[in-house]
Enzyme design. Sequence first.
Site, PDB file in Angstrom:
ATOM      1  N   GLU A 139       1.093  -1.563   0.043  1.00  0.00           N
ATOM      2  CA  GLU A 139      -0.003  -0.345   0.322  1.00  0.00           C
ATOM      3  C   GLU A 139       0.981   0.944  -0.247  1.00  0.00           C
ATOM      4  O   GLU A 139       1.915   1.360   0.389  1.00  0.00           O
ATOM      5  CB  GLU A 139      -0.773  -0.134   0.969  1.00  0.00           C
ATOM      6  N   GLU A 144      -2.114  11.133   3.336  1.00  0.00           N
ATOM      7  CA  GLU A 144      -3.080  11.023   4.559  1.00  0.00           C
ATOM      8  C   GLU A 144      -3.441  12.377   5.453  1.00  0.00           C
ATOM      9  O   GLU A 144      -2.304  13.229   5.327  1.00  0.00           O
ATOM     10  CB  GLU A 144      -3.058   9.769   4.860  1.00  0.00           C
TER      11      GLU A 144
END
Length: 258
Positions: A139, A144
């Site tokens: 990932e 974020e």
Amino acid sequence: MKIFLLMIGLMAPAPGVSAEDWKLVWSDEFNYQGLPDKTKWDYEEGFVRNHESQYYTRERKENARVENGNLVIECRKEHFQPKGNQAVEYTSASLTSKLSWQYGRIEMRAKLPQGKGVWPAFWTMGTNRTQVGWPRCGEVDIMEFVGKDTNHIHGTAHYAVDGRHQSDGGKLETASPFDDFHLYAVEWYPDRIDFFFDKIKYHTVRLDQAGSGEENPFRKPHYLLVNFAMGGSWGGPFDDATLPQQYLINYIRVYQHK
């Protein structure tokens, strides 16, 4: 799922190069109206991960729509009845790309939501996730942002070593990224992944940390995800008064190095 192998040489350009050094091979410019382009995007649906509060809906304009040149992902406090499921109190959307890529420059121009508990993200996942599971599939969190940490943008790679979850992440301190549009990007090579905020490179992950051979999850194709979560294991507590909030994406582009 179709796979585009964006093979590039081991010789990488200098850090902080701009997109002009790359050839555009896929994009959504969001220059239309209505639901996201169904030839490019699919959806996650339901309560998906991380104990988050929102229910991800499918093909619902209240949560994901294109208008005024932007993809709008909206997290809402509302009483909503999903078909065949119990009623929920918070809704949002998570889009997944129908194509996948191996190596290249992946970027998004976006304006982030603001408020306690918001957790917008732009990331990739290995296409073999259903076969090998997470984190073995790999990932890459290109961006974020959590509302409880309003001064930092985070970029992280997740993977497995001897079956155990490992991560390598960095963060950049920046003032009020929710006040304007900014560029969030990675440049992904066979030996490393560089993370960018606008033209600032703030972190590098060396791929061999996740294995030296071709079975390394970061030497395999990944697809894109763009989602707006609320609360959960990292977003933390939130106040209903902060909702609704909008995550505005001006474009998403994938490049191949010239």
